[in-house]
Design an enzyme around this catalytic site. Sequence first.
Site, mmCIF file in Angstrom:
data_model
loop_
_atom_site.group_PDB
_atom_site.id
_atom_site.type_symbol
_atom_site.label_atom_id
_atom_site.label_comp_id
_atom_site.label_asym_id
_atom_site.label_seq_id
_atom_site.Cartn_x
_atom_site.Cartn_y
_atom_site.Cartn_z
ATOM 1 N N GLU A 75 51.069 62.815 132.166
ATOM 2 C CA GLU A 75 50.841 61.624 131.873
ATOM 3 C C GLU A 75 51.821 60.775 131.199
ATOM 4 O OE1 GLU A 75 48.393 60.547 134.096
ATOM 5 O OE2 GLU A 75 47.438 59.153 133.075
ATOM 6 N N HIS A 88 52.453 54.595 138.769
ATOM 7 C CA HIS A 88 52.228 55.519 137.923
ATOM 8 C C HIS A 88 51.883 56.775 138.853
ATOM 9 C CE1 HIS A 88 48.882 57.792 135.001
ATOM 10 N NE2 HIS A 88 48.737 57.839 136.131
ATOM 11 N N GLU A 89 51.642 56.722 139.771
ATOM 12 C CA GLU A 89 51.441 58.295 140.310
ATOM 13 C C GLU A 89 53.275 58.987 140.580
ATOM 14 O OE1 GLU A 89 49.362 60.109 140.550
ATOM 15 O OE2 GLU A 89 47.657 58.393 140.455
ATOM 16 N N HIS A 136 54.593 60.528 137.655
ATOM 17 C CA HIS A 136 54.510 61.334 137.679
ATOM 18 C C HIS A 136 55.020 62.632 139.002
ATOM 19 C CE1 HIS A 136 50.291 62.026 135.369
ATOM 20 N NE2 HIS A 136 49.873 61.460 136.362
HETATM 21 ZN ZN ZN Z 1 48.090 60.255 136.102
#
Ligand code: ZN
Length: 521
Positions: A316, A286-287, A290
């Site tokens: 996101e 997830h990170e 980003h």
């Molecule tokens: Zn996030």
Amino acid sequence: MPALLALPRHKALAAMSSMPAPAELFDQLCSHARQTGLLRSVVGLLEWDERTKLPPAGGDYRAEQVAFLAGEIHRRQIDPVRGEWLATLADSPLAADPDSDAGAIIRLMRRDYQRETKLPQELVEELSRLSVRGQQIWAEARGADDFAMFLPVLDQTLALKREQASALGYDATPYDPLLDEFEPGETTANVARVLEGLRDALAPLVDQIVGSDRGPQSDVLQRDFPEDAQEAFGIEAAAAIGFDFNAGRLDRTVHPFCSTSGPRDVRLTTRYRRNDFGDAFFSILHEAGHGLYEQGLPAEQFGLPLGEATSLGIHESQSRMWENQVARSRAFWQSMLPRAAARFPALADAGVDEFYGAVNAVAPSLIRVDADEVTYNLHICIRFDLERQLIEGRLAARDLPDAWRAAYESYLGVTPPNDAQGVLQDVHWSGGAFGYFPTYALGNLYAAQFFAQAERDLGDLPTMFARGEFAPLLEWLRANIHRHGRRYSAAQLAERITGKPLSHADWLGQCTAKYSELYRL
Ligand code: ZN
């Protein structure tokens, strides 16, 4: 005029009767913004350090360092001289095409300037003080499971947020200007339309999944996974999807995040639990999503609007796409499970189907951050409804815990046993971040809509993933989203890339197909 020449260059120029030519003025505006970007990147680094390395006793001085720099940044941002430059440039030929580099930079800087200068200095300071105090009191109240302890500061925060909304101005609802801070150009009415459509369509799917007794088991994820091996495998997987560790790193923290300290310095953080493979692994992916967006922004525009992410929802969408559409796919584990098994003896006998099922198990739960892909958006629908009612004065803060419990019972069929696992679970409201929650759900929906388009443009993505090929998708994201910075708003990106406005259709279609198979619906 020696006295004038001793002033900083922009002050001296403003004091003269005539402005320089637009091209020169534009360069001046950009170099001023790049210097502000330098200060901002230093704050980013201090904050990263605070959350990863800082000894506890260093906290007070760190708060002073950050507050001082934040004050300097704000002072530079609201400098009336910048307002004059921007007004002059907005009427110049440089701004004639709003989508050209110069046109977009002037348009976006002017938007930010107008927004920031609408807020009285006292209100800005009061909001920032209350945000720090609110978060401290919230942490105590959550620890003590005592909503009454949190109520007074929540009421004060709501009053200030309404004041902020009035200062910024709005037509339909005071929630609009608060949402606009995180999702520029988006409206409450449109978010309500999209999320209500999603909620109504999602309820029957969740009912079917919960009612199925043929779903996957997740115990393969609760075996023994030494932390160092988890870290090494997280780095291996993030590098496999394209995260550049020459321009980034991965460290440990309590709450995972991604932060940028320079155009070639993007930092990911996570935490590890020895008997839980999914917690750290999916937070790293997830990170890293980003981080890929940050690494894909044009480095030469760092400090300028075209070097910044366009909205939290789009940010996101990048993290969610890599976490869910990619790393929770069967194809991903066809290439990655053998690599995982090479690092974790506990996975020696794990099969791809078993593992794919385990990382997609669905269970309605109390805690947002632990929620699965399917029920996550319901946690957001609840928060969006409640915070809108709070800001619009339709719900009193003292009635919030009851409203929270009722919403969890009706949307998710679970009842929080206490407020710590209910209304006090998230930090956002204590820090004054009203209007932030919906960006998580918007991100899920944008991710699905972009991914569906990427599949149409690129062909068979699962076959590529099964071969460990992620570069085509990353290049597609770079070309369609990352390289534009803030040139296009989130809604404009959706129209340009997919030819239609944001809707829940692609997300629901993808989830229905995936979970119908997994749960044999
Ligand atoms: Zn996030």
